[in-house]
Design a protein around this motif. Structure first.
Motif, mmCIF file in Angstrom:
data_model
loop_
_atom_site.group_PDB
_atom_site.id
_atom_site.type_symbol
_atom_site.label_atom_id
_atom_site.label_comp_id
_atom_site.label_asym_id
_atom_site.label_seq_id
_atom_site.Cartn_x
_atom_site.Cartn_y
_atom_site.Cartn_z
ATOM 1 N N VAL A 184 12.311 -17.917 -11.874
ATOM 2 C CA VAL A 184 12.081 -18.540 -13.178
ATOM 3 C C VAL A 184 13.433 -18.881 -13.787
ATOM 4 C CG1 VAL A 184 11.053 -18.274 -15.462
ATOM 5 C CG2 VAL A 184 9.955 -17.241 -13.456
ATOM 6 N N TYR A 234 7.334 -24.147 -17.006
ATOM 7 C CA TYR A 234 7.189 -22.842 -17.648
ATOM 8 C C TYR A 234 5.755 -22.632 -18.128
ATOM 9 C CZ TYR A 234 12.292 -22.550 -17.616
ATOM 10 O OH TYR A 234 13.612 -22.487 -17.218
ATOM 11 N N HIS A 293 8.823 -14.741 -20.378
ATOM 12 C CA HIS A 293 8.619 -14.870 -18.938
ATOM 13 C C HIS A 293 8.235 -13.534 -18.303
ATOM 14 C CE1 HIS A 293 10.000 -18.863 -19.475
ATOM 15 N NE2 HIS A 293 11.275 -18.563 -19.611
#
Length: 353
Positions: free
Chosen positions: A26, A75, A102
């Motif tokens: 990520v 995202y 996240h």
């Protein structure tokens, strides 16, 4: 001093676990692109199957360059759980103030988490992060913990090679604006970086590595900071110096700057000798031990620090063993950094609570 002091097993953390941990990365900025993706390719127990970014151009480029990467997600798609069956663990490498969201998403999907340091932008958000990941493995990405020279330094201190530790001297600096020629970058934006830039991003290395080697935690700090360059107007610490008292009685003096020559060093002085790491933190580490009139350099083959870190994490996850450093360990650094900034503002001594 005998060179047999340096005979040891640097991967004493190895397990007998079989299998492969599939990662979703990520944030695929320069660090992930230049260091993480190539490192994972060299490991025995890791592979990258998914990348997550706000830029489809970036995800498409990674997918074109790495055959194992099957999915490129935004995202929002990651948060919604798209392609969650394609990965087992999540590596978070985005601006500090975005780590929480996240990690929350990864934990919701039941994935193990490797989160870059510092954990978040503030202590409060870091505490929420740890709470969110209570039911999944959470490791804070302190790559120095699996660096062989650092691990050996810790063993030597524990074995009394330098007597009782007394002093620590730590330095970490880099010319940020030469590395990333953009005064609007996130490390100079307090909404994204947190308390500041130099201590959060660089000072954390001597602080945490000293903690790891000594097996001690900070209890009291003092600090001074300044920002004179116009690019650093929004953050308090273009340059910072801070002192730390650890709970074992060791005293540390550290400095960090995002606007200075690239230099890293950590020295631990004991009652009978000293240990020095120089260079220390910027992907290369050299250990020297001095005692009396004897000086020995620790000769280790250079390792890929990111590969070591990912391999450690994967093996621990596969073996269902605890990871180090966990979220509680990371919270101690966050509280120390907050105290360092408070001490700079107040001009006084601040307890780390």
């Amino acid at each position: 001093m005998s060179s047999s002091l340096f005979d040891y097993e640097p991967r004493d953390w190895r397990t007998d676990a079989d299998g492969t941990v599939r990662f979703a990365l990520v944030g695929i900025g320069w660090w992930t692109s230049e260091y993480v993706l190539p490192a994972i390719e060299t490991t025995d127990h890791c592979t990258t199957t998914t990348v997550v970014s706000s830029s489809t151009e970036k995800t498409d480029r990674v997918r074109a360059n790495y055959g194992t990467v099957e999915h490129g997600l935004t995202y929002e798609e990651f948060a919604d759980g798209e392609a969650a069956d394609a990965y087992d663990a999540v590596y978070v490498c985005t601006p500090n103030a975005t780590h929480l969201e996240h990690v929350e998403a990864a934990a919701r999907h039941g994935k193990a988490v490797l989160c870059e340091k510092p954990m978040e932008a503030t202590v409060e958000r870091a505490e929420r992060l740890v709470e969110a990941a209570a039911d999944v493995p959470l490791m804070v990405a302190y790559r120095m913990h699996t660096e062989p020279a650092v691990r050996r330094a810790r063993e030597l201190v524990r074995d009394g090679a330098i007597g009782e530790p007394v002093l620590v001297h730590g330095e970490n600096s880099q010319p940020l604006l030469e590395m990333i020629d953009d005064p609007d970058q996130w490390r100079l934006n307090p909404d994204l970086t947190g308390y500041g830039t130099s201590v959060m991003d660089l000072g954390i290395y001597p602080l945490n590595t000293a903690r790891f080697i000594l097996g001690a935690d900070p209890v009291q700090v003092q600090s001074t900071m300044a920002s004179d360059h116009e690019a650093f107007d929004a953050v308090p610490d273009e340059v910072a110096t801070f002192s730390v008292v650890f709970d074992d009685g060791t005293h540390a003096a550290c400095s960090s700057s995002q606007n200075a020559h690239d230099h890293t060093r950590l020295e631990i002085v004991g009652t009978e000798g000293r240990i020095e790491l120089e260079p220390a933190f910027h992907m290369e580490t050299q250990l020297t031990v001095a005692r009396g009139e004897d000086t020995v350099e620790f000769d280790t083959e250079g390792v890929d620090q990111m590969a070591e870190e990912f391999e450690y994490f994967a093996q621990r996850v596969l073996a269902d063993e605890p990871v180090y450093a966990d979220g509680d360990h990371g919270l101690v650094d966050m509280k120390a950094i907050a105290a360092i900034h408070e001490a700079a503002e107040s001009g006084g001594t601040v307890d780390v609570e």
